[in-house]
Design a protein around this motif. Sequence first.
Motif, short mmCIF file in Angstrom:
data_model
loop_
_atom_site.label_atom_id
_atom_site.label_comp_id
_atom_site.label_asym_id
_atom_site.label_seq_id
_atom_site.Cartn_x
_atom_site.Cartn_y
_atom_site.Cartn_z
N UNK A 138 0.24 -0.92 -0.51
CA UNK A 138 -0.13 -0.53 0.36
C UNK A 138 0.95 1.31 0.20
N UNK A 139 2.80 1.06 -0.31
CA UNK A 139 2.87 2.61 -0.51
C UNK A 139 3.29 3.03 1.45
N UNK A 140 2.81 2.24 1.80
CA UNK A 140 3.54 3.47 3.56
C UNK A 140 4.50 2.62 3.87
N UNK A 141 5.71 3.98 4.40
CA UNK A 141 6.33 3.02 5.57
C UNK A 141 5.80 2.83 6.50
N UNK A 142 7.22 1.83 7.90
CA UNK A 142 6.20 0.97 8.78
C UNK A 142 7.38 1.10 9.99
N UNK A 143 7.01 1.55 10.95
CA UNK A 143 7.65 1.38 12.22
C UNK A 143 7.25 0.34 13.26
N UNK A 171 14.25 1.55 -1.37
CA UNK A 171 15.00 1.80 0.25
C UNK A 171 14.62 0.90 1.32
N UNK A 172 16.20 0.36 1.87
CA UNK A 172 15.42 -0.37 3.02
C UNK A 172 14.83 -0.01 3.99
N UNK A 173 14.99 1.47 4.46
CA UNK A 173 14.91 2.27 5.50
C UNK A 173 13.26 2.53 5.44
N UNK A 174 12.72 1.83 4.42
CA UNK A 174 10.80 2.45 4.79
C UNK A 174 9.90 1.82 5.33
N UNK A 175 11.35 0.48 6.30
CA UNK A 175 10.48 -0.14 6.97
C UNK A 175 11.66 -0.21 8.04
N UNK A 176 11.32 -0.02 9.34
CA UNK A 176 12.50 0.42 10.67
C UNK A 176 11.53 -0.60 11.70
#
Length: 415
Positions: A138-143, A171-176
């Motif tokens: 869904x194109x969301x970054x996630x913490x 970019x891997x940083x979209x998942x934290x």
Amino acid sequence: MSEVKEKAALAAAYAPQLAWLTTEQKNRALLAAADALITGTEEILKANSEDLERGRQNGTSASLLDRLALTPERIAGMAEGLRQIAELPDPVGEVLETLDRPNGLHIVKKRVPIGVIGIIYEARPNVTVDAAGLCLKTGNAVLLRGGSAALFSNIKIAELFHQALEAAGLPKDVLQLVHDSARSSVDEMLKLNGLLDVIIPRGGSSLIQHVVQNATVPVIETGAGICHTYIDASANPDMAVRIAVNAKAQRPSVCNSMETLLVQQDFAAGYMPLLGEAFKTAGVELRGCDRTRQLLPEAKAVTEQDFATEYNDYILNVKIVGGLQEAMDHIAKFGTKHSECIVTENEEHAARFLNEVDAAAVYHNASTRFTDGFEFGFGAEIGISTQKLHARGPMGLPALTSAKYLITGSGQIRN
């Protein structure tokens, strides 16, 4: 800067790059992540064994250890969930509505990603995979902030997911993943307005209520599950026993398992011993009302507090009721608006139950264990919402989107 804030800021910084990826790009990353889980199965199992050993040393209950435990089959199931997400339609960019105004304005309402989603959850490492996959599609970054009990498993899964993202050119940083297991890291997440767009808690009632009561970031409340099955007078006995035992014992550690069985008094008079024997065979401890204990002397006495408890264990409350209305009154008092079931051959009673019981999922002649994104055909799920705004029930891909109005004009100004 704290770990939580630093990782939230990273996710927020990279979120715009994720928002308008093509479906092909996102699916390629999802399939790469699925393959990474299979290839890394032994690494995941090793990390999981460390979590399980810590759990045993800390006296973790058998039901919670079951939620924590991974097997090659469960890892394969997590990978299959990612593949199913890849096959599902991409909701981002979907046109929801088109309007043409008399003044010539052309208005298009489209689905868009929410932005940055914070997910706080307990000892279920599969949530790491589900959340990462659904947010990616869904194109969301996630913490992510998982429970300390699954820390090593979650770290390894996140590492494999990062490798897959990079291999797919994303970019891997979209998942934290937050490594800090202190309670303060949860409290800090709840106040990250401007970095997180929404928080979704997944876990027991105490975690969910803590998040709901203390967050300043918007929250989607998910599912503490005090679920009921009501066996009506006209129920088919074999069907009633199968459904009731499945709802409790198939996997009692999850939120859609039954915690209280309500039995109409006439049905109880004829079939309570049959039910009791079936639950005994399944290893379920029964706690019953006075009338239940007259028919099942081995049952312990049930209390008001028991009716308000989500056991997530092989423990079941049993109450004999006069009929449909008493059953619905009990559910209204003790239910958590998650999943409720009636077993009956009476169509009028079924219709009343389906229409009047206030829950996200209401069943007629089927186990509450089906309240699940995978079972509903959504692929994996982000959680089961028990609230009524934005999303309700198993939350698949559309629940992780918002909307944007795109307006095209030709020089119009408002008088």
